[in-house]
Scaffold this active site. Structure first.
Site: not given
Ligand code: PXG
Length: 295
Positions: A152, A185
């Site tokens: 990440k 994803e």
């Molecule tokens: N794939 C990607 C590429 C992400 O960035 C997820 C999956 C989901 O992971 P989590 O651990 O959150 O269940 C993410 C997470 C936003 C925002 O502001 C994006 C995420 C999390 C919080 C806010 O767009 N992405």
């Protein structure tokens, strides 16, 4: 409420004074890692797995975080406590830190740790009832040997380019495929489908982040006795599935009712999704690290 306080490298600063250097390599090169975390009912949801993922992302890019994971957890909890955030969103960032105007990260003496506790709303509330209309985009997810999607990182250009394609196509979210053409994803969410009674999500090895929300949904589905599979997925599987939904810290669980102009299932929000959503809202009531005075 008093002014928002932001944690930067050991101290809390009022929002207006919460600044980092233009020589920080997080800004200059997107060199760093981050986490997006939720607090519900005075508890930080699944804090430990978030912290673990942060340290793994950092390790993968050779970034040394200048504090122990336990201390990092306390930074998150303390940021919520000081800002009176019982329900909200926490952005935790570790950047390579200040260096010079060259790529070399070894010239950055110390990583910077930043924690912002605030609120977030990703999609309009109505979309959780009606479901999303999304498209597949041409921008493939990063090749794992170029920049592994399991990291990440602060470099979200791959996802941002895909998000731009979706928005230009008139929808809010994009399905990203890997370089083999299989489903990876969405730009900030993991993908689930329900097909012949089984709940299926692409494995991390197909180019997905191991989402914390994804993990929670897998746990809940297994507890319900559902057949849960991490399996390679093609667009055929999506087009012909019974239900589809996305998971992410920002979006939580959101249904998808249309993909590439094709109706998913019967075009409505499905029963498996609805059941898991109820379970998720129950889970966040007790599953989390308590914030003193707010839990
Ligand atoms: N794939 C990607 C590429 C992400 O960035 C997820 C999956 C989901 O992971 P989590 O651990 O959150 O269940 C993410 C997470 C936003 C925002 O502001 C994006 C995420 C999390 C919080 C806010 O767009 N992405």
């Amino acid at each position: 409420m008093s002014e928002q306080l932001v944690y930067i490298d050991g101290a809390f600063y009022p929002k207006a004074e919460a600044k980092v250097s233009v020589f920080d390599h997080g800004f200059l090169y997107g060199d760093g890692v981050f986490e997006g975390i939720r607090a519900y009912h005075g508890k930080v949801f699944r804090l430990e797995p978030h912290i673990k993922r942060l340290y793994e992302s950092a390790k993968a890019i050779g970034l040394i975080i200048p504090m122990a994971p336990e201390e990092m957890s306390n930074v998150v909890i303390e940021s919520c406590r000081r800002n009176g955030i019982a329900n909200g969103y926490i952005r935790l960032v570790v950047s390579r830190g200040v260096g010079d105007l060259g790529l070399n990260p070894y010239l950055c003496p110390k990583a910077s740790v930043i924690c912002i506790a605030a609120s977030i709303q990703l999609y309009p509330a109505a979309l959780y009832q009606t479901g999303l209309d999304i498209v597949t985009v041409a921008t493939p997810r990063n090749h794992p040997e170029a920049l592994n999607p399991r990291i990440k990182s602060l470099n979200y250009l791959n996802n941002i380019m895909a998000k731009m394609e979706a928005i230009r196509a008139g929808v809010q979210e994009a399905i990203m495929l890997n370089l083999q053409g299989y489903v990876a994803e969405c730009t900030g969410d993991n993908i689930f489908i329900v097909r012949n009674g089984a709940l299926i999500t692409p494995p991390a090895t197909e180019g997905a982040l191991e989402g914390i929300t994804r993990g929670a949904v897998i746990d809940l589905a297994k507890k319900k006795g559902l057949d849960v599979r991490e399996e390679r997925m093609s667009r055929f599987d999506i087009y012909t599935c019974d239900e589809m939904f996305l998971t992410g810290t920002g979006a939580e669980l959101i249904p998808v009712v249309k993909v590439d102009g094709r109706q998913i299932g019967d075009g409505g929000v499905g029963p498996v999704f609805q059941g898991l959503l109820v379970d998720f809202h129950e889970l966040v009531k007790f599953d989390g690290a308590p914030i003193p005075g707010l839990a």
